[in-house]
Design an enzyme around this catalytic site. Structure first.
Site, PDB file in Angstrom:
ATOM      1  N   SER A   1       1.758  -2.445   9.149  1.00 48.72           N
ATOM      2  CA  SER A   1       2.384  -2.990  10.358  1.00 48.72           C
ATOM      3  C   SER A   1       1.328  -3.482  11.342  1.00 48.72           C
ATOM      4  O   SER A   1       1.507  -4.507  12.000  1.00 48.72           O
ATOM      5  CB  SER A   1       3.291  -1.946  11.015  1.00 48.72           C
ATOM      6  OG  SER A   1       4.353  -1.614  10.145  1.00 48.72           O
TER       7      SER A   1
ATOM      8  N   GLN B   1       9.835  -3.522   1.238  1.00 50.10           N
ATOM      9  CA  GLN B   1      10.433  -2.800   0.109  1.00 50.10           C
ATOM     10  C   GLN B   1      11.945  -2.730   0.231  1.00 50.10           C
ATOM     11  O   GLN B   1      12.649  -2.580  -0.756  1.00 50.10           O
ATOM     12  CB  GLN B   1       9.842  -1.390  -0.020  1.00 50.10           C
ATOM     13  CG  GLN B   1      10.201  -0.422   1.080  1.00 50.10           C
ATOM     14  CD  GLN B   1       9.249  -0.454   2.263  1.00 50.10           C
ATOM     15  OE1 GLN B   1       8.403  -1.336   2.376  1.00 50.10           O
ATOM     16  NE2 GLN B   1       9.370   0.524   3.143  1.00 50.10           N
TER      17      GLN B   1
ATOM     18  N   ASP C   1       8.206  -7.030   7.863  1.00 46.40           N
ATOM     19  CA  ASP C   1       7.753  -5.647   7.762  1.00 46.40           C
ATOM     20  C   ASP C   1       8.711  -4.870   6.868  1.00 46.40           C
ATOM     21  O   ASP C   1       9.877  -5.230   6.725  1.00 46.40           O
ATOM     22  CB  ASP C   1       7.711  -5.026   9.164  1.00 46.40           C
ATOM     23  CG  ASP C   1       6.865  -3.771   9.229  1.00 46.40           C
ATOM     24  OD1 ASP C   1       5.877  -3.667   8.464  1.00 46.40           O
ATOM     25  OD2 ASP C   1       7.169  -2.895  10.053  1.00 46.40           O
ATOM     26  N   GLU C   2       8.220  -3.800   6.268  1.00 50.98           N
ATOM     27  CA  GLU C   2       9.036  -2.912   5.413  1.00 50.98           C
ATOM     28  C   GLU C   2       9.750  -3.714   4.314  1.00 50.98           C
ATOM     29  O   GLU C   2      10.950  -3.557   4.071  1.00 50.98           O
ATOM     30  CB  GLU C   2      10.031  -2.109   6.255  1.00 50.98           C
ATOM     31  CG  GLU C   2       9.395  -1.289   7.363  1.00 50.98           C
ATOM     32  CD  GLU C   2       8.487  -0.158   6.891  1.00 50.98           C
ATOM     33  OE1 GLU C   2       8.497   0.172   5.680  1.00 50.98           O
ATOM     34  OE2 GLU C   2       7.761   0.400   7.738  1.00 50.98           O
TER      35      GLU C   2
ATOM     36  N   SER D   1       0.859  -1.181   0.000  1.00 51.17           N
ATOM     37  CA  SER D   1       0.000   0.000   0.000  1.00 51.17           C
ATOM     38  C   SER D   1       0.895   1.231   0.000  1.00 51.17           C
ATOM     39  O   SER D   1       2.114   1.123   0.107  1.00 51.17           O
ATOM     40  CB  SER D   1      -0.887   0.020   1.243  1.00 51.17           C
ATOM     41  OG  SER D   1      -0.104   0.299   2.387  1.00 51.17           O
TER      42      SER D   1
ATOM     43  N   CYS E   1      -3.100  10.492  -3.834  1.00 50.73           N
ATOM     44  CA  CYS E   1      -3.436   9.912  -5.132  1.00 50.73           C
ATOM     45  C   CYS E   1      -2.381  10.368  -6.146  1.00 50.73           C
ATOM     46  O   CYS E   1      -1.625  11.307  -5.903  1.00 50.73           O
ATOM     47  CB  CYS E   1      -4.837  10.329  -5.564  1.00 50.73           C
ATOM     48  SG  CYS E   1      -5.010  12.104  -5.932  1.00 50.73           S
TER      49      CYS E   1
ATOM     50  N   ALA F   1      -1.322   3.048   5.691  1.00 47.89           N
ATOM     51  CA  ALA F   1      -2.525   2.247   5.437  1.00 47.89           C
ATOM     52  C   ALA F   1      -2.759   1.188   6.509  1.00 47.89           C
ATOM     53  O   ALA F   1      -3.808   0.557   6.524  1.00 47.89           O
ATOM     54  CB  ALA F   1      -2.430   1.578   4.062  1.00 47.89           C
TER      55      ALA F   1
ATOM     56  N   MET G   1       1.981   4.627   2.169  1.00 52.09           N
ATOM     57  CA  MET G   1       2.260   4.739   3.602  1.00 52.09           C
ATOM     58  C   MET G   1       0.970   5.053   4.359  1.00 52.09           C
ATOM     59  O   MET G   1       0.021   5.593   3.801  1.00 52.09           O
ATOM     60  CB  MET G   1       3.305   5.818   3.843  1.00 52.09           C
ATOM     61  CG  MET G   1       4.663   5.428   3.265  1.00 52.09           C
ATOM     62  SD  MET G   1       5.930   6.655   3.548  1.00 52.09           S
ATOM     63  CE  MET G   1       6.187   6.463   5.303  1.00 52.09           C
TER      64      MET G   1
END
Length: 193
Positions: free
Chosen positions: A16, A90, A87-88, A9, A182, A13, A11
């Protein structure tokens, strides 16, 4: 049969929070989870996964050179692991994502990764790009822009709230450093519309 999951998503959202809920659900059934988080993200403290809702858990911190398959399989030999939660995601390297596929395919342990797919400049993170390509199951968590549309972009801002238009792909930060928006408003703020 185990699967590799990627939940992504923009940030803010609740990724975590969702990860910590999944950990709770497994543990409530007396199953064992291994929580992992990149060492580079130490906002809540080294080796800690924290939700903006105020809940947190200790996790095992890893670097971008950690062999995740070797680490997870060694831990699994010591104590059965029923699920790995990251987590994280990316911040995973491409090689680490492929190592996670080995965990799923060899050790039959489900791996659930949570992260953002793109940086503040609209570029894919390497880990997210490979996860989008090879994950068995992909899900999007939604959050909203100030206009009410679905937020899919992460806008990096300075201390005055102005958009930062260039810089390093990785800049660890929270609500004071990023705004979810957006695509239209992201482009507008960056002067690309």
């Amino acid at each position: 049969m185990a699967s590799l999951y990627f939940t992504y998503s923009a940030m803010n959202a609740g990724k975590s929070t969702a990860l910590l809920q999944v950990a709770h659900n497994y543990e409530e059934r007396e199953q064992h989870v291994l929580l992992l988080t990149p060492a580079i993200d130490d906002r809540a403290g080294q080796g800690k996964i924290a939700s903006r809702l105020g809940i947190d858990r200790q996790a095992l911190a890893f670097s971008n050179t950690t062999d995740l398959a070797a680490l997870i399989e060694a831990r699994h030999q010591q104590r059965k692991i029923d699920c790995v939660l990251i987590d994280e995601a990316q911040f995973l390297s491409e090689a680490q994502v492929w190592q996670l596929t080995d965990v799923v395919d060899r050790a039959d342990i489900p791996v659930m990764c949570y992260g953002i797919r793109s940086d503040a400049f609209g570029k894919s993170f390497p880990g997210s790009g490979v996860l989008l390509a090879v994950a068995d199951k992909i899900a999007e968590m939604k959050t909203i822009c100030h206009c009410g549309r679905k937020a899919i972009m992460n806008l990096r801002i300075d201390e005055k709230g102005e958009a930062i238009t260039a810089g390093s792909q990785i800049a660890i930060g929270g609500d004071d450093d990023y705004v979810s928006c957006c695509r239209k408003h992201w482009k507008e703020r960056l002067g690309r519309l």
